[in-house]
Design a protein around this motif. Structure first.
Motif, PDB file in Angstrom:
ATOM      1  N   VAL A  49       6.751   0.487   5.859  1.00  0.00           N
ATOM      2  CA  VAL A  49       8.016  -0.020   5.322  1.00  0.00           C
ATOM      3  C   VAL A  49       8.971   1.128   5.031  1.00  0.00           C
ATOM      4  CG1 VAL A  49       9.092  -1.256   3.394  1.00  0.00           C
ATOM      5  CG2 VAL A  49       6.922  -2.072   4.354  1.00  0.00           C
ATOM      6  N   SER A  50       8.456   2.193   4.444  1.00  0.00           N
ATOM      7  CA  SER A  50       9.295   3.350   4.125  1.00  0.00           C
ATOM      8  C   SER A  50       8.449   4.608   4.160  1.00  0.00           C
ATOM      9  CB  SER A  50       9.947   3.196   2.748  1.00  0.00           C
ATOM     10  OG  SER A  50       8.972   3.219   1.720  1.00  0.00           O
ATOM     11  N   LEU A 100       0.846  -1.191   0.000  1.00  0.00           N
ATOM     12  CA  LEU A 100       0.000   0.000   0.000  1.00  0.00           C
ATOM     13  C   LEU A 100       0.878   1.236   0.000  1.00  0.00           C
ATOM     14  CD1 LEU A 100      -2.648   1.689   0.650  1.00  0.00           C
ATOM     15  CD2 LEU A 100      -2.152   1.203   3.068  1.00  0.00           C
ATOM     16  N   VAL A 101       0.567   2.212  -0.853  1.00  0.00           N
ATOM     17  CA  VAL A 101       1.247   3.506  -0.827  1.00  0.00           C
ATOM     18  C   VAL A 101       0.199   4.580  -0.566  1.00  0.00           C
ATOM     19  CG1 VAL A 101       2.333   5.273  -2.267  1.00  0.00           C
ATOM     20  CG2 VAL A 101       3.276   2.973  -2.203  1.00  0.00           C
ATOM     21  N   MET A 159       4.967  10.325   1.308  1.00  0.00           N
ATOM     22  CA  MET A 159       4.652   9.107   0.566  1.00  0.00           C
ATOM     23  C   MET A 159       5.134   7.936   1.419  1.00  0.00           C
ATOM     24  SD  MET A 159       5.812   7.859  -3.272  1.00  0.00           S
ATOM     25  CE  MET A 159       4.788   9.033  -4.134  1.00  0.00           C
ATOM     26  N   VAL A 160       4.188   7.182   1.950  1.00  0.00           N
ATOM     27  CA  VAL A 160       4.540   6.066   2.821  1.00  0.00           C
ATOM     28  C   VAL A 160       4.105   4.760   2.178  1.00  0.00           C
ATOM     29  CG1 VAL A 160       2.386   6.239   4.139  1.00  0.00           C
ATOM     30  CG2 VAL A 160       4.352   5.099   5.156  1.00  0.00           C
ATOM     31  N   GLU A 161       4.987   3.765   2.228  1.00  0.00           N
ATOM     32  CA  GLU A 161       4.658   2.425   1.751  1.00  0.00           C
ATOM     33  C   GLU A 161       4.488   1.515   2.953  1.00  0.00           C
ATOM     34  OE1 GLU A 161       6.133  -0.747  -1.646  1.00  0.00           O
ATOM     35  OE2 GLU A 161       7.658   0.239  -0.419  1.00  0.00           O
ATOM     36  N   ALA A 162       3.487   0.646   2.909  1.00  0.00           N
ATOM     37  CA  ALA A 162       3.193  -0.225   4.039  1.00  0.00           C
ATOM     38  C   ALA A 162       2.752  -1.598   3.547  1.00  0.00           C
ATOM     39  CB  ALA A 162       2.101   0.388   4.916  1.00  0.00           C
ATOM     40  N   THR A 177       2.377   7.253  10.458  1.00  0.00           N
ATOM     41  CA  THR A 177       2.893   5.961  10.900  1.00  0.00           C
ATOM     42  C   THR A 177       1.985   5.344  11.967  1.00  0.00           C
ATOM     43  OG1 THR A 177       5.185   6.571  10.415  1.00  0.00           O
ATOM     44  CG2 THR A 177       4.851   4.802  12.009  1.00  0.00           C
ATOM     45  N   ARG A 178       1.537   6.153  12.940  1.00  0.00           N
ATOM     46  CA  ARG A 178       0.650   5.639  13.976  1.00  0.00           C
ATOM     47  C   ARG A 178      -0.684   5.192  13.397  1.00  0.00           C
ATOM     48  NH1 ARG A 178       2.959   9.963  16.752  1.00  0.00           N
ATOM     49  NH2 ARG A 178       1.193  11.333  16.283  1.00  0.00           N
ATOM     50  N   LEU A 179      -1.206   5.966  12.453  1.00  0.00           N
ATOM     51  CA  LEU A 179      -2.475   5.594  11.837  1.00  0.00           C
ATOM     52  C   LEU A 179      -2.377   4.237  11.152  1.00  0.00           C
ATOM     53  CD1 LEU A 179      -4.929   7.834   9.954  1.00  0.00           C
ATOM     54  CD2 LEU A 179      -4.131   5.769   8.826  1.00  0.00           C
ATOM     55  N   LEU A 180      -1.291   4.009  10.438  1.00  0.00           N
ATOM     56  CA  LEU A 180      -1.113   2.719   9.763  1.00  0.00           C
ATOM     57  C   LEU A 180      -1.037   1.576  10.767  1.00  0.00           C
ATOM     58  CD1 LEU A 180       1.382   3.847   7.003  1.00  0.00           C
ATOM     59  CD2 LEU A 180      -0.822   2.736   6.580  1.00  0.00           C
ATOM     60  N   ARG A 181      -0.253   1.746  11.803  1.00  0.00           N
ATOM     61  CA  ARG A 181      -0.117   0.682  12.798  1.00  0.00           C
ATOM     62  C   ARG A 181      -1.426   0.416  13.526  1.00  0.00           C
ATOM     63  NH1 ARG A 181       5.806   2.803  14.865  1.00  0.00           N
ATOM     64  NH2 ARG A 181       7.026   1.658  13.296  1.00  0.00           N
TER      65      ARG A 181
END
Length: 246
Positions: free
Chosen positions: A179-180, A137-138, A218-221, A168-172
């Motif tokens: 990832v980045s 996911l990006v 831009m975050v990749e997860a 980052t907190r929202l994703l977790r």
């Protein structure tokens, strides 16, 4: 757990989004973001790709390469036929109730979506549901500390901007593993031809030395496959595929 600040959902109209990406600044923005996305996903042969929000400016390079490309545009934003030529690949749907099977997408791009929706958790649960195990996911969102989030002349000045820590907190919290995290759009949001021509050089300089002033994050997860499957109540609303003449 630190909660995000309350912010009303504010969707940009799909016509305004189209017009921005047709402008000189929008064309430059599209090229820069495509380059960054391509660095993350250099080969998408045989993959199924979903764009949620208004991600079509970044999806074009994948149409001839990936097995399948779909663009879901939220009902509060509106929908346009895309691509202009050939069969339509856009679907109008509620972002919290995607008309897709479980684990059906290998790659998902969220752009002009997370900062706009009031249904953050519900949307992220749906993204988790449709993303395949091992998928990527990006998310592209305005940087709270960047100048793009403070000016309404671009779509990135609309909705809720994020810091890298908030993202980052929202994703977790929603069962994803970051990832980045990188920045993009280091040029000011201007239509100056001189600055637009200098944008690639400014981008390289900014990514190397000035991370905090990026216009967007831009975050990749990846999906946490060991997490419990989120509960979901279907609310089927009669999804609409945009007709070719739309």
């Amino acid at each position: 757990m630190q909660s995000l600040p309350s912010y009303p959902g504010t969707w940009s109209d799909v016509v305004d989004l189209r017009d921005f990406y047709d402008s000189g600044l929008g064309q430059t923005t599209k090229r820069l973001l495509r380059r960054h996305l391509r660095q993350l996903w250099p080969d998408t042969h045989g993959l199924c790709i979903l764009g949620l929000g208004f991600a079509t400016p970044l999806l074009r390079p994948f149409v001839a390469e990936a097995e399948r490309v779909i663009a879901v545009m939220p009902a509060n934003q509106g929908v346009l036929h895309w691509p202009p030529e050939g069969p339509g690949l856009t679907v109008l749907a509620d972002e919290s109730d995607l008309p897709l099977p479980d684990s059906s997408m290998d790659r998902i791009v969220l752009m002009h979506a997370l900062e706009s929706t009031e249904q953050v958790r519900a949307m992220m649960r749906e993204v988790w549901r449709v993303l395949a195990d091992g998928g990527r996911l990006v998310i592209i969102v305005p940087n709270r500390r960047g100048i793009w989030a403070r000016l309404e002349r671009t779509p990135f000045g609309n909705g809720r901007p994020y810091t890298g820590g908030q993202l980052t907190r929202l994703l977790r919290d929603n069962m994803f593993t970051p990832v980045s995290l990188s920045g993009a759009l280091f040029m000011p949001p201007t239509n100056s031809r001189v600055l637009l021509r200098s944008a690639p050089a400014m981008e390289e300089l900014g990514r190397r030395w000035f991370h905090t002033i990026a216009g967007i994050h831009m975050v990749e997860a990846t999906k946490q496959i060991y997490a419990a499957t989120p509960s979901r109540t279907s609310k089927r609303r009669g999804y609409v595929i945009a007709p070719q003449g739309f």
